[in-house]
Design an enzyme around this catalytic site. Structure first.
Site, mmCIF file in Angstrom:
data_model
loop_
_atom_site.group_PDB
_atom_site.id
_atom_site.type_symbol
_atom_site.label_atom_id
_atom_site.label_comp_id
_atom_site.label_asym_id
_atom_site.label_seq_id
_atom_site.Cartn_x
_atom_site.Cartn_y
_atom_site.Cartn_z
ATOM 1 N N LYS A 80 0.839 -1.212 0.000
ATOM 2 C CA LYS A 80 0.000 0.000 0.000
ATOM 3 C C LYS A 80 0.870 1.256 0.000
ATOM 4 O O LYS A 80 0.459 2.310 -0.470
ATOM 5 C CB LYS A 80 -0.947 -0.015 1.192
ATOM 6 N N ASN A 94 4.690 8.253 2.959
ATOM 7 C CA ASN A 94 4.859 7.796 1.583
ATOM 8 C C ASN A 94 4.174 8.733 0.586
ATOM 9 O O ASN A 94 4.653 8.936 -0.524
ATOM 10 C CB ASN A 94 4.347 6.369 1.434
#
Lengths: 337, 556
Positions: free
Chosen positions: A194, A259
C-alpha cells in the site's frame, strides 16, 4: 485461548503504535509490560506516565509498566507484541530469542520488508526465534485516532487459530474490532505494498492531474497488487479486506502519510536518495518498489505503475513522462482480478 | 539374534505383542472415529458414521473390480459383502459401532507386519552377498555372468554405496529416543539400500511402510513380511483406512520402533527431488507429532523423536525410463501405480546390479542433520536449541492455555512446518553428482537452442540433431558450475569431490562413464569432441535432479 483472560503481555517497542497497543491491552489485561530500548526514556515514561516523544500528553494507565529490561518484559508474557521499525526487526528478534519460549505467541505490528532480503517480518521472526505461533496485526490504524477513543478495526493474521483467538481476546473492544485471517502472507504484503500506492497518489496529487487520474492509478495499482498476490500465494479476499483496501484507503487519502509526501517529492523530480533524506524517516514504499521489481523480473510480471515509479525513483525519469507512458498504453479488457 | 539382542530390539518387542498392538490400533481408531462423529452436531453423528461406512464400501468395491489379485480378491470380496449386508440390514436403532470396528480391525490386520529375528539375520547376511534372491529366475548364462562379476568385484557394497553425514550423531540419538528416517525416493531399490545402510551403521532394524505391490513378489514379499514392514495400500483413500494406518504408525513410534517413511509418497516420477514440487504427504509424518504428544502425556523417560532426512543420489536409476514416461503421460493420481514396472523384472534388476557392481557407478546415501518434531535442529546431546543457543523445552510447543495436549488445527500447522524443514534439508544437503550436473547443463543448453524453453518442443527433435561439441558445452556449463560451487561454499548444497574441482573435462568424463551404465539408450554420449544423447527423455529425467536451484537462470 478464546474467552480466557490474558494475564501478562509484553510489548517490544515503545513508539507511537507500541504505546497505543499497550493502552488497548491494558483494557483487558492486568499486567502489560512495555519495552523501550532507551533506559532513560523508559524510566521517564514509567515515572511521568507519559510518552512525550510519541504520544504527547496521553496518560498511560497504571497497569502498564515501562522497562528497558527485555527479559522482564517478555520472559513470562503469554503474548509478545513486537512493534519496531522493519529494519530493526532482525536485531530485535535476535534479542527476543534470548528470552522467549515456544509456548508464547509472537505477534508483530510492523509494516514493511527487510531491505536486504526482502523478507516479511514474520519470516524474520521465524528465522530468528524458536517460536512457531507467530502472527501479524495490521490494518488502517492511525494511532492518534485510536488514542482519542475513535472507533477503529484491525486484522490479526496467523496460521494458528489459537493466536488469532488470543489476540482477538486481548485487543477486541467495541471501539477496536479485531478480525481474524489465516492469510499471513497476504496481510503482510499488502501492508507494505500500500505504501507504493501512497507514493503514486502523492505523485499524481503533486502533478495536479486531478481526482480522476488518481482513481485510475489507484485502481490499476490495486490490480497490479492482485497480480502479485497470485504469484505470492496470497488471497484476493485479503486484498479486499481491512488490511488490504481498508489500509490502502487510509494511507492513500492521508496527505500526512510519509509515503504520500515522498510521492510529492518524486513528482518534483527528486530521486530516491534525496527523498529519503528530506523525509527524515524510512520511506517503506521505496524499498518495497525494489523488492517488487526483483520479484517481477523473476516471475515475468507486467506491472506498469510500479515499474514507472521505479524509473522515477531510481533512474531519474520524469514523473509526468512516466504517467503519460502509462496513459499511452492501449487498454484491453479491464481485468482487476 | 540372541534373546538379549531381541529384548533390546524395539521392533522385535513390538511384534512379539502383535495382537495387542492391533487391538490398541483398533481401539484408538474406533475411539477417534466416535469422537469425530461426536464433534459434528448430535443429530448428524449417525449420518457421519453412515457416511464413513458407505465411503469404505464404495471405494473397496470399486477397488476390487479393478484388482488383479484373484486370491486376495476373493477374501476381500467376502469380507466387504459381509459388511455391505450388515449395513443394508441396519435400522435406525442399529448400533454402527460393531460395523466400524470390524472394518477398522480388517484394515489393522492387513497393515500390521511381522518381525522375525531369524529372517532379519539371514537377510542382513545375504544382502551384502549379492541380492541372490532375484537370480532364481535367471537363465544360467546371465546368472553365471552376474555371479562371476560379483565374485571378481569382491562383492563389497561399502565400495559402491557411500554413507555420508553425521552417522555417529544418528547412532547416538538412536539411544536417546526414536529415529524417524525420511528419505527421498527415486527407486524401489531405495528400501533395500536403506535396509543395508542401517544395518551397516549398526542401527537396530527399522519399522517401515511398504507399498502393498511390493508384497506381491513372493520372495520379496516374504522378506518384507518378516522384516518389520507394514503394508500400505495406496489405492485405499477412505477415511477409516487412513486413520487406521496413522494410528498403526503412531503406536509403533510410541513403542520406540525406529521408523522409515518416504514422505514424498511414491517414487519421484520426474527425477526431481521432493523439494522441487515442494509438498510432502502430511499423513504418516503427522504421526510423529502425535506420538510425541502421547509420549509426553505418558511421561516417558525417552519421549523424543528425531527426524533424520536422507538424500539418496544415484548416478543411474533403475526405473528411470518408466518413471519419466509416467511423468510425461501423467493424467492424474489414478495413474499412481505403474504396471509392469521394469524394476520388478528380475532380469532387469540383475542387469542393473551387474553393471552397477562392475562399473564405476556408486550410490550416495546422505544422512542429513536431524530435526525435532517442530523442525529445530538437534545437537549431539539430543537437545534442541534455539537460534540463540538456548535449550528448548519442546513440550512448550504443545502447551496451549497451560495444558499439554493435541490441538488438531495447531498440530496440522506444525506438520506443515516440519514438512518444510525436511524439504529445506533435502535441498541444502542434496549430494550433487557429476551425472546430475552434466545432464542438467546439457539439457538446459538443448532446451534453449532447440526447444525455446519448452521440453515438449525439444522432444520433437531427433536425437541426432541434439549434439554439440564439448567446447560449446564447457562454455555453457562452467559459469553454472561456478554458481553451484558458490552455493556449496555457502552451505546451500553438497557436491561430490569431482564437482568441487574446476576440471570440466574430468566432470564430463565422470558423468559420461556413470551414465553409460545400464540404459540401452544412453542419456549422454561422449564421443571424442562431441556430446550427444540417445534418449532425450532420459536426459530430461536426470536433468531434473538439479532443478530447484535456479542455476540456468544465471546463464540465460
Amino acid at each position: 485461548m478464546r474467552n480466557r483472560q490474558i494475564k501478562q503481555v509484553g510489548i517490544v517497542g515503545a513508539g507511537q503504535w507500541g504505546t497505543t497497543l499497550a493502552w488497548l491491552c491494558s483494557l483487558k489485561c492486568e499486567d502489560v509490560r512495555l519495552y523501550d530500548y532507551k533506559p532513560e526514556r523508559a524510566k521517564l515514561i514509567q515515572q511521568t506516565r507519559k510518552n512525550k516523544d510519541f504520544t504527547g500528553d496521553f496518560e498511560i494507565p497504571g497497569n502498564v509498566s515501562v522497562h528497558s529490561d527485555l527479559e522482564h518484559v517478555i520472559g513470562s508474557a503469554q503474548i509478545i507484541l513486537v512493534v519496531v521499525p522493519s529494519q530493526s526487526m532482525r536485531a530485535t528478534a535476535k534479542a527476543i530469542s534470548q528470552f522467549c519460549t515456544p509456548s508464547q505467541y509472537l505477534v508483530h505490528g510492523t509494516k514493511g520488508l527487510e531491505q536486504k532480503t526482502h523478507k516479511r517480518m514474520s519470516e524474520v521472526l521465524l528465522e530468528e526465534t524458536a517460536c512457531l505461533r507467530v502472527g501479524v496485526l495490521s490494518g488502517p490504524n492511525l494511532a492518534d485516532e485510536i488514542l482519542n477513543g475513535l472507533p477503529a478495526a484491525s486484522v490479526i493474521a496467523s496460521r494458528f487459530d489459537e493466536v488469532i483467538e488470543g489476540v482477538q481476546n486481548l485487543l477486541s473492544s467495541p471501539r477496536f474490532l479485531v478480525f481474524g485471517n489465516h492469510d499471513i502472507v497476504g496481510v503482510e504484503w499488502v501492508g507494505t505494498l500500500k505504501n507504493i500506492l501512497a507514493l503514486a497518489t502523492g505523485m499524481i496529487h503533486e502533478l495536479k492531474l486531478g481526482q480522476n487520474t488518481q482513481a485510475l492509478i489507484l485502481t490499476r495499482g490495486i490490480a497490479e497488487i492482485e497480480l502479485l498476490f497470485k504469484k505470492l500465494g496470497a488471497s484476493s479476499e485479503t486484498l479486499l479486506g481491512l488490511a488490504g483496501l481498508g489500509d490502502i484507503f487510509a494511507t492513500c487519502t492521508s496527505q500526512q502519510s510519509r509515503n504520500f509526501r515522498a510521492g510529492v517529492l518524486l513528482a518534483q523530480g527528486q530521486g530516491a536518495v534525496e527523498v529519503q533524506n528530506q523525509v527524515h524517516a524510512t520511506v517503506e514504499g521505496l524499498h518495497t518498489i525494489r523488492a517488487v521489481l526483483d520479484f517481477k523480473d523473476e516471475h515475468k510480471l507486467d506491472l506498469p505503475i510500479i515499474e514507472a515509479l521505479g524509473r522515477c525513483a531510481f533512474q531519474g525519469k520524469g514523473a509526468l513522462d512516466e504517467v503519460q507512458k502509462i496513459l499511452a498504453r492501449i487498454p484491453g479488457l479491464e481485468k482487476v482480478v | 539374534m540372541t534373546e538379549r539382542e531381541n529384548s533390546q530390539n524395539p521392533l522385535a518387542r513390538f511384534y512379539e505383542n502383535r495382537d495387542e498392538v492391533i487391538e490398541d490400533v483398533v481401539q484408538r481408531t474406533l475411539l477417534e472415529t466416535l469422537s469425530r462423529s461426536s464433534e459434528v452436531a448430535a443429530s448428524s453423528a449417525r449420518t457421519f458414521q453412515e457416511k464413513l461406512i458407505a465411503e469404505s464400501l464404495e471405494q473397496e468395491f470399486r477397488r476390487l473390480d479393478l484388482s488383479k489379485d484373484a486370491l486376495r480378491g476373493v477374501v476381500d470380496q467376502s469380507f466387504w459383502q459381509g459388511i455391505a449386508s450388515a449395513f443394508r440390514e441396519r435400522d435406525s436403532e442399529t448400533d454402527l459401532r460393531p460395523i466400524l470396528e470390524r472394518i477398522i480391525r480388517y484394515h489393522a490386520e492387513e497393515i500390521a507386519g511381522h518381525f522375525d529375528p531369524k529372517v532379519y539375520k539371514m537377510a542382513t547376511l545375504i544382502l551384502p552377498n549379492g541380492f541372490n534372491w532375484m537370480f532364481r529366475t535367471l537363465d544360467w548364462k546371465t546368472l553365471w555372468a552376474v555371479f562371476r562379476t560379483l565374485m571378481n568385484e569382491k562383492i563389497d557394497l561399502r565400495r559402491k554405496v557411500h554413507l555420508t553425514g553425521d552417522i555417529q550423531l544418528i547412532k547416538n540419538l538412536s539411544k536417546k529416543g526414536t529415529i524417524v528416517l525420511v528419505p527421498t525416493h527415486f527407486s524401489n531399490l531405495d528400501s533395500v539400500l536403506l535396509g543395508w545402510a542401517l544395518f551397516e551403521m549398526g542401527l537396530p532394524p527399522f519399522c517401515f511402510g511398504a507399498g502393498l505391490n511390493l508384497f506381491s513378489n513372493p520372495l520379496l514379499g516374504y522378506f518384507m513380511n518378516h522384516l518389520g514392514a507394514y503394508k500400505i495400500d495406496r489405492r485405499k483413500k477412505h477415511s477409516l483406512y487412513r486413520w487406521t494406518l496413522m494410528n498403526y504408525s503412531s503406536v509403533a513410534l510410541e513403542n520406540d520402533c525406529h521408523s522409515l517413511f518416504f514422505p514424498g509418497g511414491g517414487r519421484s516420477r520426474s527425477g526431481a527431488p521432493e523439494f522441487v514440487e515442494g509438498n510432502l504427504k502430511p499423513g504418516l509424518l503427522s504421526t510423529v507429532l502425535r506420538a510425541y504428544i502421547r509420549n509426553i502425556q505418558k511421561k516417558k523417560t525417552n519421549p523424543n523423536l528425531y527426524i533424520v532426512p536422507c538424500v539418496i543420489s544415484y548416478h543411474v536409476v533403475l526405473e528411470a525410463t518408466s518413471l519419466i514416461e509416467e511423468h510425461l503421460k501423467r493424467t492424474g493420481a489414478n495413474r499412481f501405480m505403474i504396471d509392469n514396472d521394469e524394476s520388478f523384472a528380475p532380469k532387469t534388476i540383475a542387469k542393473f546390479i551387474y553393471n552397477f557392481m562392475r562399473g564405476s557407478s556408486s550410490v550416495n546415501l546422505h544422512f542429513c542433520r536431524p530435526l525435532d518434531p517442530f523442525g529445530n535442529l538437534v545437537s549431539e546431546d539430543g537437545l534442541s536449541r534455539n537460534q540463540a543457543g538456548r535449550i528448548l523445552n519442546l513440550p512448550d510447543y504443545i502447551t496451549t492455555d497451560g495444558e499439554i495436549g493435541s490441538k488438531p488445527q495447531r498440530d496440522r500447522e506444525y506438520g506443515l512446518n516440519l514438512n518444510q524443514k525436511i524439504l529445506d534439508r533435502y535441498k541444502q544437503e542434496n549430494v550433487v553428482l557429476s551425472s546430475h550436473f552434466i545432464a542438467y547443463v546439457f539439457f538446459e543448453y538443448l532446451l534453449q537452442r532447440f526447444g525455446e524453453g519448452d521440453p515438449l518442443r525439444l522432444f520433437k527433435h531427433q536425437t541426432e540433431q541434439c549434439k554439440l561439441t564439448t567446447d560449446e558445452l564447457r562454455t555453457y556449463a562452467v559459469p553454472i558450475l561456478k554458481k553451484l560451487q558458490i552455493l556449496h561454499e555457502g552451505g546451500g548444497v553438497l557436491l561430490e569431490p569431482v564437482l568441487r574441482s574446476n576440471d570440466f573435462d574430468q566432470v564430463l568424463e565422470s558423468a559420461g562413464r556413470n551414465l553409460a551404465v545400464f540404459h540401452t539408450a544412453r542419456p549422454i554420449l561422449v564421443e571424442g569432441q562431441n556430446v550427444g544423447t540417445e534418449d532425450l527423455r532420459l536426459l530430461y529425467y536426470y536433468h531434473n535432479r538439479l532443478e530447484g536451484y535456479g542455476l540456468a537462470k544465471q546463464t540465460n
